[in-house]
Design a protein around this motif. Structure first.
Motif, mmCIF file in Angstrom:
data_model
loop_
_atom_site.group_PDB
_atom_site.id
_atom_site.type_symbol
_atom_site.label_atom_id
_atom_site.label_comp_id
_atom_site.label_asym_id
_atom_site.label_seq_id
_atom_site.Cartn_x
_atom_site.Cartn_y
_atom_site.Cartn_z
ATOM 1 N N GLU A 22 0.805 -1.222 0.000
ATOM 2 C CA GLU A 22 0.000 0.000 0.000
ATOM 3 C C GLU A 22 0.840 1.276 0.000
ATOM 4 N N ALA A 25 0.128 3.882 -2.589
ATOM 5 C CA ALA A 25 -1.197 4.480 -2.422
ATOM 6 C C ALA A 25 -1.100 5.716 -1.533
ATOM 7 N N LYS A 56 -4.280 8.690 2.850
ATOM 8 C CA LYS A 56 -4.006 8.373 1.449
ATOM 9 C C LYS A 56 -4.304 9.558 0.542
#
Length: 380
Positions: A22, A25, A56
């Motif tokens: 992630e 992101a 994010k």
């Protein structure tokens, strides 16, 4: 003189742990494309999770100073009124929220419960947290202060987001050059993490529960011999000297990406382990301490790549440490710069495995211009 003891330890980590898959992101894609260096760097550093002080969507959730203050408040959860007795705040970071005022006084601004206390802000990179601890240690040992707080914190993440690199990328595209940011800048994006740790240092150990007696703190710098390796707000010239951001125009600052964190990877590999950990032998001799008496060895490493390198140098110098005595939490916390050593001590201290009389050796290398700090603690 008094003795000095770490009597309480606390940490603050913003938001949730971010796994490897992630990361982009949160950090974004430079020039809209996945990083070519990410998999290489992550394979070597073996970090599995880290923390970012924003969402994010790029919305900040905490400032550096705020995280430090929250870690300090964590020292007084059982009795919040005790924070009024703190008479020294000593803070270290390599990523302050501003150039002025000092990082320390900005932390103090988040702590209205405290009085008009002494505040200091040692500057530096990874060693800054240890310098902050040494000031607190000396102040208590000299009986100048009674309840000193040492805190270290980092907020690297805003400097790692893709938008911080986009203007530079567009300049490169216009010049028909490689649109990717060079490896010496890009690889740091996959190593750094946000967070804060705090120690309470007092002249007496806890009446109940364990404390850590600070036996000594010592350090060394090789800046008289070596050029800068990691830098920000400057440009490294061909002769190895740094040219300050103050000596560039606004256009040049953008063109040369002066405010990106950069690291000379080749110089790092050649020097960072050999210099400091060879000199550790001299420090131990001067302190009259035998490495065989170490029960826990806590080295601050930016990547597990350096673990075997440190082990080899220690063996070469006749001061080996068996691997079962090593302790680090790099894989789960990431590289939190000046706060990393605080994070390691906090986790070990609160793990309920320490026994009275055990010795803990801390080792903090700093690549910026090759500085090192070492500290010996005794469980009591």
């Amino acid at each position: 003189m008094s003795e000095a003891y770490i009597t309480r330890i606390a940490k603050f980590l913003p938001n949730e742990s971010v796994p490897n898959e992630e990361m982009e992101a949160y950090l974004g894609y430079i020039n809209g494309k996945p990083s070519k260096s990410k998999s290489i760097v992550l394979r070597n550093n073996k970090i599995k999770g880290r923390y970012y002080a924003y969402t994010k969507e790029g919305i900040p959730t905490h400032t550096n100073a705020e995280m430090a203050a929250l870690a300090i408040k964590g020292l007084f959860l059982e009795n919040t009124d005790e924070i009024k007795n703190v008479d020294l705040l000593s803070s270290g970071t390599s990523s302050p929220d501003q150039i002025m005022p000092s990082h320390g006084v900005m932390i103090h601004g988040w702590l209205p419960e405290t009085g008009s206390i002494e505040v200091v802000s040692p500057s530096g990179v990874c060693c800054a947290g240890m310098h902050a601890l040494k000031y607190a240690y000396m102040s208590v040992k000299l009986e100048d202060k009674k309840m000193a707080v040492a805190v270290a914190s980092e907020r690297f993440s805003p400097s790692l987001r893709a938008e911080q690199f986009e203007d530079e990328v567009q300049q490169l595209i216009k010049l028909e050059q490689n649109p990717y940011v060079s490896f010496d800048k890009d690889f740091l994006r996959w190593m750094l993490s946000d967070g804060a740790g705090a120690f309470l240092v007092e002249g007496q150990p806890n009446k109940e529960g364990q404390s850590l007696k600070i036996e000594w703190i010592d350090g060394c710098s090789f800046a008289n011999e070596e050029e800068a390796c990691m830098y920000m707000g400057a440009y490294k010239q061909e002769d190895g000297t740094l040219k300050s951001f103050k000596d560039f125009s606004n256009e040049e600052i953008l063109e040369k990406s002066i405010f990106s964190i950069k690291q000379d990877v080749k110089l790092l590999s050649e020097k960072i382990v050999k210099l400091g950990f060879t000199n550790l032998k001299n420090i131990l001799i001067n302190k009259g301490f035998d490495m065989n008496d170490v029960d826990y060895f806590l080295p601050h490493i930016s990547s597990y790549f350096f673990e075997s390198k440190i082990e080899d140098v220690l063996i070469e110098n006749g001061i080996p440490v068996p691997k079962e005595k090593w302790f680090t939490n790099l894989a789960t916390k990431g590289n939190v710069g000046a706060a990393s050593i605080y994070m390691m001590v906090e986790e070990l201290f609160n793990s309920n495995v320490l026994k009275k009389g055990e010795k803990i050796l801390l080792a903090v290398p700093e690549s910026s211009r090759f500085s090192y700090m070492f500290c010996l603690l005794t469980v009591c």
